[in-house]
Design an enzyme around this catalytic site. Sequence first.
Site, short mmCIF file in Angstrom:
data_model
loop_
_atom_site.label_atom_id
_atom_site.label_comp_id
_atom_site.label_asym_id
_atom_site.label_seq_id
_atom_site.Cartn_x
_atom_site.Cartn_y
_atom_site.Cartn_z
N SER A 7 0.83 -1.21 0.00
CA SER A 7 0.00 0.00 0.00
C SER A 7 0.86 1.25 0.00
O SER A 7 1.66 1.48 0.91
CB SER A 7 -0.90 0.02 1.23
OG SER A 7 -1.51 1.29 1.33
N HIS A 32 -1.40 -1.11 -4.16
CA HIS A 32 -2.67 -0.73 -3.53
C HIS A 32 -2.66 0.77 -3.26
O HIS A 32 -1.73 1.30 -2.63
CB HIS A 32 -2.83 -1.52 -2.23
CG HIS A 32 -4.12 -1.30 -1.52
ND1 HIS A 32 -5.28 -1.97 -1.84
CD2 HIS A 32 -4.45 -0.48 -0.48
CE1 HIS A 32 -6.27 -1.59 -1.04
NE2 HIS A 32 -5.78 -0.68 -0.20
N ASP A 34 -4.75 4.00 -1.77
CA ASP A 34 -5.83 4.40 -0.86
C ASP A 34 -6.23 5.84 -1.08
O ASP A 34 -5.47 6.76 -0.75
CB ASP A 34 -5.36 4.24 0.59
CG ASP A 34 -5.19 2.79 0.98
OD1 ASP A 34 -6.18 2.05 0.89
OD2 ASP A 34 -4.07 2.41 1.37
N MET A 36 -8.67 8.87 -0.02
CA MET A 36 -9.51 9.27 1.12
C MET A 36 -9.98 10.72 0.93
O MET A 36 -9.21 11.56 0.47
CB MET A 36 -8.71 9.18 2.41
CG MET A 36 -8.11 7.81 2.66
SD MET A 36 -7.16 7.82 4.18
CE MET A 36 -6.44 6.18 4.11
N HIS A 65 -8.42 1.68 -3.91
CA HIS A 65 -9.38 1.54 -2.80
C HIS A 65 -9.94 2.91 -2.47
O HIS A 65 -9.26 3.76 -1.91
CB HIS A 65 -8.61 0.93 -1.61
CG HIS A 65 -9.41 0.80 -0.36
ND1 HIS A 65 -8.82 0.50 0.86
CD2 HIS A 65 -10.74 0.89 -0.10
CE1 HIS A 65 -9.75 0.42 1.80
NE2 HIS A 65 -10.92 0.67 1.24
N MET A 67 -11.97 5.32 -0.41
CA MET A 67 -12.63 5.59 0.88
C MET A 67 -13.24 6.97 0.78
O MET A 67 -12.83 7.92 1.45
CB MET A 67 -11.61 5.49 2.02
CG MET A 67 -11.28 4.05 2.36
SD MET A 67 -9.72 3.88 3.24
CE MET A 67 -8.61 3.83 1.84
N MET A 136 -11.93 -4.82 5.58
CA MET A 136 -11.07 -3.94 6.37
C MET A 136 -10.78 -4.63 7.70
O MET A 136 -11.70 -5.00 8.43
CB MET A 136 -11.77 -2.60 6.65
CG MET A 136 -11.83 -1.62 5.50
SD MET A 136 -10.26 -1.15 4.73
CE MET A 136 -9.21 -0.75 6.13
N ASP A 174 -7.13 -5.96 4.32
CA ASP A 174 -6.48 -4.65 4.31
C ASP A 174 -6.43 -4.05 5.72
O ASP A 174 -7.46 -3.70 6.29
CB ASP A 174 -7.26 -3.72 3.37
CG ASP A 174 -6.56 -2.38 3.17
OD1 ASP A 174 -5.43 -2.22 3.64
OD2 ASP A 174 -7.19 -1.50 2.53
C1 DX5 Z 1 -6.24 2.02 5.64
C2 DX5 Z 1 -5.88 1.64 4.25
C3 DX5 Z 1 -4.84 0.58 4.14
C4 DX5 Z 1 -3.51 0.98 4.73
C5 DX5 Z 1 -2.96 -0.26 5.37
O1 DX5 Z 1 -7.40 2.78 5.64
O2 DX5 Z 1 -7.02 1.14 3.56
O3 DX5 Z 1 -4.67 0.16 2.81
O4 DX5 Z 1 -2.57 1.46 3.82
O5 DX5 Z 1 -1.81 0.05 6.05
P1 DX5 Z 1 -1.10 -0.97 7.03
O6 DX5 Z 1 -0.76 -2.19 6.24
O7 DX5 Z 1 0.09 -0.20 7.51
O8 DX5 Z 1 -2.09 -1.29 8.14
ZN ZN Z 2 -6.67 0.19 1.53
#
Ligand code: DX5
Ligand code: ZN
Length: 215
Positions: A7, A32, A34, A36, A65, A67, A136, A174
Site C-alpha cells: 500500500s 494498492h 488508498d 480518502m 481503494h 474511501m 477492512m 487490508d
Molecule cells: C487504511 C488503508 C490501508 C492501509 C494499510 O485505511 O485502507 O490500505 O494502507 O496500512 P497498514 O498495512 O500499515 O495497516
Molecule cells: Zn486500503
Amino acid sequence: MPIIAPSFLSADFLNLQKDCDLINNSSADWVHLDVMDGRFVPNISFGLPVIEAVKRGVNKTLDVHLMIEEPERYAEDFRKAGADILTVHYEACRHLHRNIQQIKSLGMKAGVALNPHTPVHVLDTILTDVDMVLLMSVNPGFGGQKFIPQTIDKIRALKHMIKEAGADVLIEIDGGVTLENAPAILHTGADVLVAGNTVFRSADPYQTIDLLKSM
Ligand code: DX5
Ligand code: ZN
C-alpha cells in the site's frame, strides 16, 4: 500463492519513483492505492494526479481503494487515471448494485469493501456481481494500525458464502497485516494481502514482499 499488494499510503511521497521501482522489481503483484476524502474517513490521502503518476511508473495492476462518499461521481476519472481494480465501500454506496455495474462497464474489475463492523452477509445479494471483496481489518483512514482479530471469523464466513454461491470472488485483507498474522489470514481463505507499514517500514522491503508471497 497469495496476491501481494503493497500500500502506497506508507510510501515515500517525496520519492514515489523509488517505490514504483520497488513494485516493478519485487515479487509484488499489485500496488494498492488508498484514496480518502476526509468525509467518509477522517483522513485525506491523495487523488487522481497521484494515481495517474503511479500508472506511468508502475507496470503492475493498480488496485484502487476508494474511501470516499459518492464514488460514482469519480469512477470514470479513476479509470482514465489508470485504475485496473476499483473498490468502493458498502457503507458509502446507497445504490451499490448500480455502482458495481458502472465500474464494470468502464472496463475495470469491481471490488466492494466492508468496514470492520459490517457483517459479510450484507453482500449475499451482490456477491456474484463483484470480482473482489475487501475486508477492512482496521478502521479505514490510517496506516500502521493493529489488526482486528474478529476479521478471521469474517474471512471464514465470506469464504463459505463464496463457495455456496459458486462465485469467482477474491478476498482481500487490508489493515494491520504482518509477517506474524499473514499465515493465519491466508490459511483461513484470503487471496490478497495489502501491506503498508509491514513492507515500507521494513529494513528490506524486497525480502518482506518475498516472505509474504511465499506464505
Ligand atoms: C487504511 C488503508 C490501508 C492501509 C494499510 O485505511 O485502507 O490500505 O494502507 O496500512 P497498514 O498495512 O500499515 O495497516
Ligand atoms: Zn486500503
